[in-house]
Design an enzyme around this catalytic site. Sequence first.
Site, PDB file in Angstrom:
ATOM      1  N   THR A   1      91.335  12.125 128.578  1.00 13.82           N
ATOM      2  CA  THR A   1      90.345  13.447 128.866  1.00 13.82           C
ATOM      3  C   THR A   1      88.766  13.022 128.746  1.00 13.82           C
ATOM      4  OG1 THR A   1      92.025  14.818 127.888  1.00 13.82           O
ATOM      5  CG2 THR A   1      89.834  15.637 127.999  1.00 13.82           C
TER       6      THR A   1
ATOM      7  N   ASP B   1      96.434   8.864 132.142  1.00 10.80           N
ATOM      8  CA  ASP B   1      96.474   9.814 130.926  1.00 10.80           C
ATOM      9  C   ASP B   1      97.353   9.475 129.960  1.00 10.80           C
ATOM     10  OD1 ASP B   1      97.605  12.268 129.720  1.00 10.80           O
ATOM     11  OD2 ASP B   1      96.920  13.513 131.353  1.00 10.80           O
ATOM     12  N   SER B   2      96.953   9.603 128.734  1.00  3.52           N
ATOM     13  CA  SER B   2      97.604   8.824 127.713  1.00  3.52           C
ATOM     14  C   SER B   2      99.027   9.628 127.453  1.00  3.52           C
ATOM     15  CB  SER B   2      96.820   9.246 126.305  1.00  3.52           C
ATOM     16  OG  SER B   2      96.989  10.407 125.820  1.00  3.52           O
TER      17      SER B   2
ATOM     18  N   THR C   1      94.061  11.695 124.002  1.00  9.01           N
ATOM     19  CA  THR C   1      94.345  12.305 122.681  1.00  9.01           C
ATOM     20  C   THR C   1      95.675  12.254 122.497  1.00  9.01           C
ATOM     21  OG1 THR C   1      94.065  14.446 123.188  1.00  9.01           O
ATOM     22  CG2 THR C   1      92.196  13.467 122.458  1.00  9.01           C
TER      23      THR C   1
ATOM     24  N   THR D   1      97.302  10.700 112.511  1.00 11.88           N
ATOM     25  CA  THR D   1      98.131  11.738 113.312  1.00 11.88           C
ATOM     26  C   THR D   1      97.458  12.796 113.794  1.00 11.88           C
ATOM     27  OG1 THR D   1     100.461  12.601 113.419  1.00 11.88           O
ATOM     28  CG2 THR D   1      99.122  13.273 111.355  1.00 11.88           C
TER      29      THR D   1
ATOM     30  N   CYS E   1     108.779  15.141 106.175  1.00 14.03           N
ATOM     31  CA  CYS E   1     107.665  16.144 105.750  1.00 14.03           C
ATOM     32  C   CYS E   1     106.226  15.674 105.982  1.00 14.03           C
ATOM     33  CB  CYS E   1     107.884  16.236 104.103  1.00 14.03           C
ATOM     34  SG  CYS E   1     109.316  17.097 103.556  1.00 14.03           S
TER      35      CYS E   1
END
Length: 330
Positions: free
Chosen positions: A15, A60-61, A94, A165, A267
């Site tokens: 981006t 584009d990732s 991203t 993350t 989790c």
Amino acid sequence: MRAVKNLFVLYTGGTIGMLQTAEGLAPAGGFEARMRAHFADSDDSPRLAWRCHELQPLIDSANMQQANWLAMRDAIVEAVEQDGHDGVLLLHGTDTLAYTAAALSFLLLGLDVPVLLTGSMLPAGAPGSDAWDNLRGAFRALEQGQPSGVRLSFGGALLHGARATKVHSEAFEAFAAPARQRHGERAVALPAALSYRQPRQSVKLAVQPLFPGLQAEQLRAVLATGVQALLLECYGSGTGPSDNEDLLAALREARQRGVLLAAISQCAQGSVVFDTYAAGSRLRDSGLISAGGMTREAALGKLFALLGAGLDVQQAEHWFALDLCGELAD
């Protein structure tokens, strides 16, 4: 910690450098010229020397593949070892930025320079974009000095490459390092097979989340695709359907065929400790090894680096269980 004097900027797409097309935003070349023009008009332009290389094809990732990681690794190693650069800034989309940061953390083990990754949620030049702030933040961090290894610089945060993350799809503070429980033995020394100089090859990997109702035939279908490693996303501290003998048998059969089986917690702040519950112990006894508190991104990147280096399953299991760069232990 040392200040970077001769920076290599590797632009891969994403981006941050996209321009509007008839089909929507798309990667565009010429971003170095746009960066230099912006900094020339800025009171806070970088003081260090830098050059930019566009890694072709710009993507584009969301289209990221293992081959792209290997191309990034090759470009970075060449820039450092042949061209004398003492730091790297990688510009990236991203969507898969955390996956790439994790993969490079293991592909560049032993490379004695800092490698920062950044991008933006809005394109450079768009109203209210975070692009220039993220670029300035990354440049400033490198000028001030960073330790060797891979880190992610984004939204004012500087995160370990194998712990980050993506947690937001729109907010500028899009990345975090979840507070997962980290307990693991550190590797005393790394073998030559895991050095950044070691060529790598692609690896067939799969991720399978556990969920109520998962059937053994579904798991067998995934395992029958020829995967070399399966990352099983378990409940809580590493539990699963311990009363499903057919599913456990599918895991045992795969391990006997030479498939590496690893477990992470679903989790966000979880960690796999198989012995906490009998349901976890049965998974361990079926051939799974614990990824401890690793994120999905870190576990996948580590499996890729280990198996891609040509290690056999037993060797890969040994090194997977040890902390190589801070992914397992604080």
